[in-house]
Design an enzyme around this catalytic site. Structure first.
Site, mmCIF file in Angstrom:
data_model
loop_
_atom_site.group_PDB
_atom_site.id
_atom_site.type_symbol
_atom_site.label_atom_id
_atom_site.label_comp_id
_atom_site.label_asym_id
_atom_site.label_seq_id
_atom_site.Cartn_x
_atom_site.Cartn_y
_atom_site.Cartn_z
ATOM 1 N N GLY A 31 12.032 86.714 89.974
ATOM 2 C CA GLY A 31 11.698 88.004 89.375
ATOM 3 C C GLY A 31 10.342 88.025 88.696
ATOM 4 N N LEU A 33 8.142 90.260 89.377
ATOM 5 C CA LEU A 33 7.475 90.265 90.688
ATOM 6 C C LEU A 33 6.017 90.726 90.601
ATOM 7 C CD1 LEU A 33 10.388 91.742 92.857
ATOM 8 C CD2 LEU A 33 9.835 89.341 92.392
ATOM 9 N N HIS A 37 4.613 87.725 95.369
ATOM 10 C CA HIS A 37 5.952 87.939 95.918
ATOM 11 C C HIS A 37 5.897 88.988 97.041
ATOM 12 C CE1 HIS A 37 7.032 86.683 91.648
ATOM 13 N NE2 HIS A 37 7.683 85.792 92.369
ATOM 14 N N GLY A 148 6.043 80.536 99.036
ATOM 15 C CA GLY A 148 4.605 80.602 98.770
ATOM 16 C C GLY A 148 3.959 79.227 98.713
ATOM 17 N N GLN A 149 2.773 79.142 99.292
ATOM 18 C CA GLN A 149 1.997 77.897 99.240
ATOM 19 C C GLN A 149 1.588 77.572 97.801
ATOM 20 O OE1 GLN A 149 -1.701 77.969 101.519
ATOM 21 N NE2 GLN A 149 -1.279 75.881 102.127
ATOM 22 N N ILE A 178 -1.684 84.227 96.793
ATOM 23 C CA ILE A 178 -2.376 85.466 96.432
ATOM 24 C C ILE A 178 -2.955 85.281 95.026
ATOM 25 C CG2 ILE A 178 -2.130 87.963 96.098
ATOM 26 C CD1 ILE A 178 -1.649 87.078 98.993
HETATM 27 P P1 AMP Z 1 8.990 82.458 91.770
HETATM 28 O O1 AMP Z 1 9.541 83.828 91.486
HETATM 29 O O2 AMP Z 1 7.837 82.089 90.922
HETATM 30 O O3 AMP Z 1 10.059 81.413 91.858
HETATM 31 O O4 AMP Z 1 8.384 82.567 93.227
HETATM 32 C C1 AMP Z 1 9.135 83.023 94.319
HETATM 33 C C2 AMP Z 1 8.367 82.746 95.585
HETATM 34 O O5 AMP Z 1 7.112 83.418 95.537
HETATM 35 C C3 AMP Z 1 8.069 81.251 95.762
HETATM 36 O O6 AMP Z 1 8.213 80.907 97.132
HETATM 37 C C4 AMP Z 1 6.633 81.158 95.310
HETATM 38 O O7 AMP Z 1 5.928 80.095 95.901
HETATM 39 C C5 AMP Z 1 6.074 82.489 95.788
HETATM 40 N N1 AMP Z 1 4.867 82.833 95.022
HETATM 41 C C6 AMP Z 1 4.715 82.821 93.669
HETATM 42 N N2 AMP Z 1 3.453 83.126 93.332
HETATM 43 C C7 AMP Z 1 2.781 83.333 94.496
HETATM 44 C C8 AMP Z 1 1.419 83.669 94.817
HETATM 45 N N3 AMP Z 1 0.508 83.860 93.879
HETATM 46 N N4 AMP Z 1 1.099 83.787 96.123
HETATM 47 C C9 AMP Z 1 2.015 83.593 97.104
HETATM 48 N N5 AMP Z 1 3.305 83.272 96.861
HETATM 49 C C10 AMP Z 1 3.683 83.138 95.586
#
Ligand code: AMP
Length: 280
Positions: A31, A33, A37, A148-149, A178
């Site tokens: 979340g 977001l 995301h 996400g990378q 991103i």
């Molecule tokens: P999180 O909500 O932080 O657990 O992230 C959920 C998904 O979004 C994970 O696969 C993260 O790697 C991806 N994610 C988080 N931040 C970014 C970003 N800046 N760019 C691309 N993917 C992201």
């Protein structure tokens, strides 16, 4: 978009979709977001018939209780973002739905991945990630999974989890990071930064850029030290600045012909941020 709070209801809904031969893409999140995301959701929507997102702040992956307590929650805004982004189904489970009474945490054999970098500085973190993702994959049974990378090591851990749980058929899609215009990688934790910290946090990106541009002319250990010093000068406490083999994250000793990635974890104020950049 249909909102599901119960695993069984979501699972039945998706069974129906599968009977119609629809493919299911899955984007797990915690979340708060942001555009990062949304990039995952966009990719998911392009490739799969149905896009399922989950929002669950997973206590099992927080080794620091304060970090868990302070993790941002913006659920009403998240729902708006998901509606606009075209998400078809949101899974928003309570803790007891994810980990019902009697739930037994498994121990996943992640090997050396668990002892390196994030694994070293956040003991138990990746076991907790696997626990939640394993449970979510069991409920959603997706065709493809979007990560996400930005969380580079997590991507390798999830690849390993898919192998460990006989889910090689699930296609893991890794989406590039991103960033804000300043270069700062988007992250839910950025919401906790003050204006001053946010402008200093750009040092994460500039340090990665420095490592990338200096790689051809400097030694790896020298670069790691210089990178850490740059971050310290911007007010960060540095956990690691590392250059590693991009395929397996083992520390890189020399450049050779290998694909390399630079990894950073550092704390400003009480906000711990990570970032990375493929180098060659
Ligand atoms: P999180 O909500 O932080 O657990 O992230 C959920 C998904 O979004 C994970 O696969 C993260 O790697 C991806 N994610 C988080 N931040 C970014 C970003 N800046 N760019 C691309 N993917 C992201």
């Amino acid at each position: 978009m249909i909102l599901f709070k119960k695993a069984m209801a979501l699972s039945m809904h998706l069974d129906n979709a599968r009977k119609k031969n629809q493919t299911i893409g899955f984007v797990p999140t915690m979340g708060a977001l942001h555009q990062g995301h949304l990039a995952l959701i966009e990719a998911c929507k392009k490739e799969a018939d149905i896009c399922v997102c989950s929002i669950f702040v997973n206590p099992a992956q927080f080794n620091n209780p304060t970090d868990f307590k302070l993790y941002p929650s913006t659920i009403d805004k998240d729902i708006e973002v998901l509606l606009k982004g075209g998400c078809d189904a949101l899974f928003l489970p309570a803790r007891e739905e994810m980990y019902p009474p009697g739930f037994k945490a498994k121990q996943y054999d992640l090997g050396y991945l668990e002892a390196l970098w994030e694994g070293q500085f956040r003991p138990g973190h990746f076991q907790g990630v696997c626990q939640a993702v394993d449970r979510l994959l069991g409920i959603v049974e997706p065709t493809s999974l979007y990560m996400g990378q930005k969380d580079y090591q997590q991507c390798l851990v999830i690849k390993k989890l898919l192998a460990l749980t006989d889910r090689e058929a699930v296609s893991l899609k890794i989406i590039p990071t991103i960033r804000e215009e300043s270069g700062l990688a988007m992250s839910s934790r950025n919401l906790r930064l003050t204006e001053e910290q946010r402008s200093k946090a750009v040092a994460l990106y500039s340090t990665l850029g420095f490592l990338k541009s200096s790689l051809p002319v400097k030694s790896i250990t020298g670069l790691e030290k210089e990178g850490a010093a740059l971050l310290q000068r911007s007010g960060f406490n540095v956990d690691y600045v590392a250059i590693a083999d991009a395929d397996n994250l083992q520390p890189a000793l020399e450049v050779n012909n290998k694909k390399l990635v630079a990894l950073i974890a550092a704390t400003i104020g009480d906000v711990r941020l990570i970032d990375n950049m493929p180098l060659n």
